[in-house]
Design an enzyme around this catalytic site. Structure first.
Site, PDB file in Angstrom:
ATOM      1  N   LYS A  62       0.830  -1.445   0.037  1.00 11.98           N
ATOM      2  CA  LYS A  62      -0.016  -0.025   0.099  1.00 11.98           C
ATOM      3  C   LYS A  62       0.828   1.178  -0.091  1.00 11.98           C
ATOM      4  O   LYS A  62       0.545   2.459  -0.426  1.00 11.98           O
ATOM      5  CB  LYS A  62      -0.781  -0.039   1.140  1.00 11.98           C
ATOM      6  CG  LYS A  62      -2.154  -1.192   0.874  1.00 11.98           C
ATOM      7  CD  LYS A  62      -3.108  -0.893   1.970  1.00 11.98           C
ATOM      8  CE  LYS A  62      -4.186  -2.041   1.420  1.00 11.98           C
ATOM      9  NZ  LYS A  62      -5.505  -1.927   2.195  1.00 11.98           N
ATOM     10  N   SER A 100      -7.915   1.070   9.409  1.00  8.17           N
ATOM     11  CA  SER A 100      -7.368   0.754  10.812  1.00  8.17           C
ATOM     12  C   SER A 100      -6.236  -0.381  10.324  1.00  8.17           C
ATOM     13  O   SER A 100      -5.576  -0.755  11.195  1.00  8.17           O
ATOM     14  CB  SER A 100      -8.478   0.040  11.516  1.00  8.17           C
ATOM     15  OG  SER A 100      -8.795  -1.283  10.627  1.00  8.17           O
TER      16      SER A 100
END
Length: 311
Positions: A50, A75
C-alpha cells in the site's frame, strides 16, 4: 488508465518505495505441479504494497492540496502507508481509525507521523469523521482502494514482477477493497503476454466473488475471517476494471488460509500476514487448473501480530 499512466506512476514513486524481491521454492513448485514466483511486498516500506498507491496519490496532488494535508479512514496497512508517504513528502496526514483498532496499529501510524482521530467502529462513523476533517482543514480525502491514483500505484508491484518474470501465465492477488487486484489486472493487461489475473478471497467475505456474478457491487453481512485486511468491499473505480480484466476469483476457507500462511513461513522463510496467504491458498485450492503453468503471486504484506499467530 493507460499503459503510459502506469509507467509514469512507477517512475514517479521509485524514490519512495523498495523494488521488492521475487522468491521461489522448489518444494512449493512440486506441491502445486507448477512454477510459482512470489513477489514479496512484505519487504516493502511499512511492510505492505500500500506504500505504492499512497505515495502516488499524494504526489499527484497540487501544491495547494498538499499544503492542507490528506485524510483517510483505515485501521490497517493503508493508515500506515499514507502516514509514511505523507511524512516523506512533507504533507500532514489525518488518519481516522476505529477506537477498537489495536493499540499497536495506532502507535505505528503515530510513529510514521500520522495524526490519529478515533471514531466508532462503523463505516458511517469513519466517513462522517473524514468529512469533518475535509471541511475543517481542507484536507484531501484519499480512499485506501477506490482511487485511480492508488490503483495505479498498486499496479506497479505487478509491473516489476512481469519485468523480472515476463513469461507468466497467471498473476494471483488477494482481494479486499479491490485496489491491488485492479492495479494488477491493468499491469497484466498492458505488460503481460497471454497472462491472466485471478484473485483469492476468503469464503467468509466473498463480496467480490458475488459481485462478479451479479454484475453489481455486493456487500458482506459477516466479516469473520482471519484475513483482516480483506474485510473491505469493492468500489465504483476499481470494480469496472476487475469486471473487465480479472478472469476469476477463487474462494478459500479459513483452514486453507492458515495452512497456506504456514507453508509460506516454513518454505519461503518469510513473514507474511494472513491476508497475503489468500492468493497462494487460491492456487493451492485449484492446483489442477494451474498444472505446469508459471504463476506470479503477490505477497501483499507482512504486518503480523506475533502474539496472535494462527499456528
Amino acid at each position: 488508465m493507460t499503459k503510459q499512466d502506469l509507467i509514469d506512476c512507477h517512475d514517479r514513486i521509485k524514490p519512495f518505495i523498495h523494488i521488492t524481491p521475487v522468491l521461489t521454492s522448489r518444494l512449493i513448485n512440486e506441491m502445486i505441479g507448477a512454477q510459482l514466483f512470489f513477489k514479496c511486498e512484505n519487504f516493502q516500506r511499512m511492510g505492505a504494497f500500500k506504500m505504492r498507491g499512497a505515495a502516488n496519490a499524494i504526489m499527484q496532488l497540487t501544491a495547494e492540496q498538499r499544503k492542507n494535508g490528506v485524510v483517510t479512514h483505515s485501521s490497517g496497512n493503508f493508515a500506515q502507508a499514507l502516514s509514511l508517504a505523507a511524512q516523506g513528502l512533507g504533507v500532514k496526514a489525518y488518519i481516522v481509525m476505529p477506537n477498537t483498532a489495536p493499540q499497536v496499529k495506532k502507535d505505528a501510524v503515530r510513529g510514521y507521523g500520522g495524526m490519529v482521530i478515533e471514531c466508532e467502529p462503523t463505516l458511517e462513523a469513519r466517513e462522517h469523521e473524514s468529512k469533518n476533517i475535509e471541511d475543517q482543514y481542507g484536507a484531501t480525502f484519499i480512499h485506501p482502494s477506490n482511487d485511480d491514483q492508488v490503483i495505479l500505484g498498486q499496479g506497479t508491484a505487478c509491473m516489476e514482477l512481469l519485468e523480472a518474470q515476463p513469461g507468466l501465465d497467471y498473476v494471483a492477488t488477494p482481494v479486499g477493497g479491490g485496489g491491488l487486484i485492479a492495479g494488477t489486472a491493468l499491469a497484466v493487461h498492458y505488460f503481460g503476454t497471454n497472462c491472466r489475473t485471478i484473485g483469492g478471497e476468503p469464503l467468509a467475505t466473498d463480496d467480490a466473488y458475488r459481485s462478479l456474478l451479479s454484475g453489481q457491487i455486493e456487500t458482506n453481512t459477516t466479516t469473520n475471517t482471519i484475513a483482516d485486511g480483506l474485510k473491505t468491499q469493492l468500489g465504483d473505480r476499481n470494480f469496472p476494471i476487475i469486471q473487465k480484466h480479472v478472469e476469476k476469483i477463487i474462494r478459500v476457507t479459513e483452514k486453507e488460509i492458515i495452512a497456506s500462511m504456514r507453508i509460506i513461513w516454513e518454505r519461503l522463510k518469510i513473514v507474511c500476514e494472513p491476508s497475503s496467504a489468500v492468493a497462494f491458498a487460491a492456487v493451492l485450492n485449484q492446483k489442477g487448473k494451474f498444472n505446469e503453468k508459471k504463476i506470479g503471486i503477490i505477497i501483499s504484506g507482512g504486518n503480523v501480530d506475533l502474539s496472535h499467530l494462527p499456528f
